[in-house]
Design a protein around this motif. Structure first.
Motif, PDB file in Angstrom:
ATOM      1  N   TYR A 119      60.600  85.282   2.489  1.00 30.37           N
ATOM      2  CA  TYR A 119      61.786  84.522   3.018  1.00 30.37           C
ATOM      3  C   TYR A 119      61.370  83.715   4.266  1.00 30.37           C
ATOM      4  O   TYR A 119      60.781  84.300   5.261  1.00 30.37           O
ATOM      5  CB  TYR A 119      62.790  85.426   3.224  1.00 30.37           C
ATOM      6  CG  TYR A 119      64.168  85.021   3.888  1.00 30.37           C
ATOM      7  CD1 TYR A 119      64.755  84.015   3.160  1.00 30.37           C
ATOM      8  CD2 TYR A 119      64.503  85.467   5.371  1.00 30.37           C
ATOM      9  CE1 TYR A 119      65.937  83.584   3.735  1.00 30.37           C
ATOM     10  CE2 TYR A 119      65.438  84.890   5.738  1.00 30.37           C
ATOM     11  CZ  TYR A 119      66.434  83.848   5.120  1.00 30.37           C
ATOM     12  OH  TYR A 119      67.603  83.564   5.621  1.00 30.37           O
ATOM     13  N   PRO A 161      68.895  79.820   0.834  1.00 28.03           N
ATOM     14  CA  PRO A 161      67.820  80.598   1.147  1.00 28.03           C
ATOM     15  C   PRO A 161      66.552  79.889   0.717  1.00 28.03           C
ATOM     16  O   PRO A 161      66.446  79.415  -0.309  1.00 28.03           O
ATOM     17  CB  PRO A 161      67.812  82.169   0.866  1.00 28.03           C
ATOM     18  CG  PRO A 161      69.425  82.105   0.242  1.00 28.03           C
ATOM     19  CD  PRO A 161      69.774  80.527  -0.211  1.00 28.03           C
ATOM     20  N   ILE A 176      70.082  86.916   4.202  1.00 31.52           N
ATOM     21  CA  ILE A 176      70.066  85.261   3.859  1.00 31.52           C
ATOM     22  C   ILE A 176      71.508  84.990   4.376  1.00 31.52           C
ATOM     23  O   ILE A 176      71.654  83.418   4.060  1.00 31.52           O
ATOM     24  CB  ILE A 176      69.783  85.048   2.546  1.00 31.52           C
ATOM     25  CG1 ILE A 176      71.045  85.768   1.448  1.00 31.52           C
ATOM     26  CG2 ILE A 176      68.619  85.497   2.157  1.00 31.52           C
ATOM     27  CD1 ILE A 176      70.706  85.482   0.096  1.00 31.52           C
ATOM     28  N   THR A 223      67.247  80.294   6.236  1.00 31.33           N
ATOM     29  CA  THR A 223      68.278  79.774   5.211  1.00 31.33           C
ATOM     30  C   THR A 223      68.723  78.410   5.848  1.00 31.33           C
ATOM     31  O   THR A 223      68.904  78.381   7.076  1.00 31.33           O
ATOM     32  CB  THR A 223      69.673  80.585   5.345  1.00 31.33           C
ATOM     33  OG1 THR A 223      69.166  81.769   4.676  1.00 31.33           O
ATOM     34  CG2 THR A 223      70.925  79.995   4.467  1.00 31.33           C
TER      35      THR A 223
END
Length: 228
Positions: A32, A46, A154, A35
């Motif tokens: 990740y 995201p 997110i 976002t």
């Protein structure tokens, strides 16, 4: 060779699909990046460097050039407003196992996802006013830290963002938004000075609602009121 990033597709409002998306995102959580609002795609999503073992059907490809012009959402440390009331916090059983989180007597339900699998969903918004059970109100932060549910990881209020310009991160506030078909959205951001950003942080940490803080900064400039 042009590197490609991966944006989680927008939810459509049905639990079977939306939690399937979240499950795929949880499989890619170590990749990740943040976002973002991507103006070229009119998407608030995201973004991940890679998707690992997640289902690629849950993602859209994003070019580096699209991400460079995007607004990355930021959160003010010491805010906690998303967690302290009406949090709607949820965690999937697969995440509980993955992250090693201990849950005690949390209400739950089982949901059949669009791929035919079943997922147990635990409600975490069990305190008064919908406050999350893992929120520390005195410190105004999540006690789970990096182990917070993917839904929380997110999620942003979208009031604050940053973008790299000329090698420096510049802060922005959202002044308007308009929902479009197929999960798209049109957001408008206004840059703020370092002094204005510091004032916003002070107001929010004192308990001022994030949108009221933004509206106050805009009022001082005689700009239109911010929209959540």
């Amino acid at each position: 060779m042009i590197k490609i990033y991966y944006a989680l597709k927008p939810p459509n409002g049905t639990k079977a699909y939306d939690f399937w998306l979240l499950k795929q995102a949880s499989k890619a959580r170590k990749f990740y990046m943040g976002t973002y609002y991507i103006p070229s795609k009119k998407l608030y999503v995201p973004v991940f460097k890679r998707i690992g073992g997640a289902d690629p059907r849950a993602f859209l490809e994003v070019k580096p050039s699209e991400l460079r012009s995007a607004f990355k959402m930021v959160c003010i440390e010491g805010c906690g407003q998303c967690c302290e009331r009406n949090s709607n916090a949820r965690i999937m059983e697969s995440e509980v196992e993955q992250l090693g989180i201990e849950l005690r007597n949390k209400p739950s339900y089982t949901l059949k996802l669009i791929d035919g699998t079943e997922e147990k969903i635990y409600r975490l918004d069990t305190r008064k006013g919908g406050q999350c059970a893992f929120y520390n109100p005195s410190r105004k932060r999540c006690v789970l830290g990096k182990k917070k549910p993917i839904l929380c990881l997110i999620h942003y209020c979208t009031a604050f963002a940053e973008r790299v310009e000329g090698g420096r991160k510049r802060k922005y506030v959202k002044v308007s938004s308009k929902f479009l078909p197929e999960g798209r959205v049109e957001m408008v951001f206004e840059p703020v000075s370092e002094e204005e950003w510091e004032e916003i942080k002070k107001m929010v940490r004192r308990g001022t609602n994030v949108w009221r803080a933004v509206a106050e900064i805009l009022r001082r400039r005689n700009l239109p009121k911010a929209e959540s």
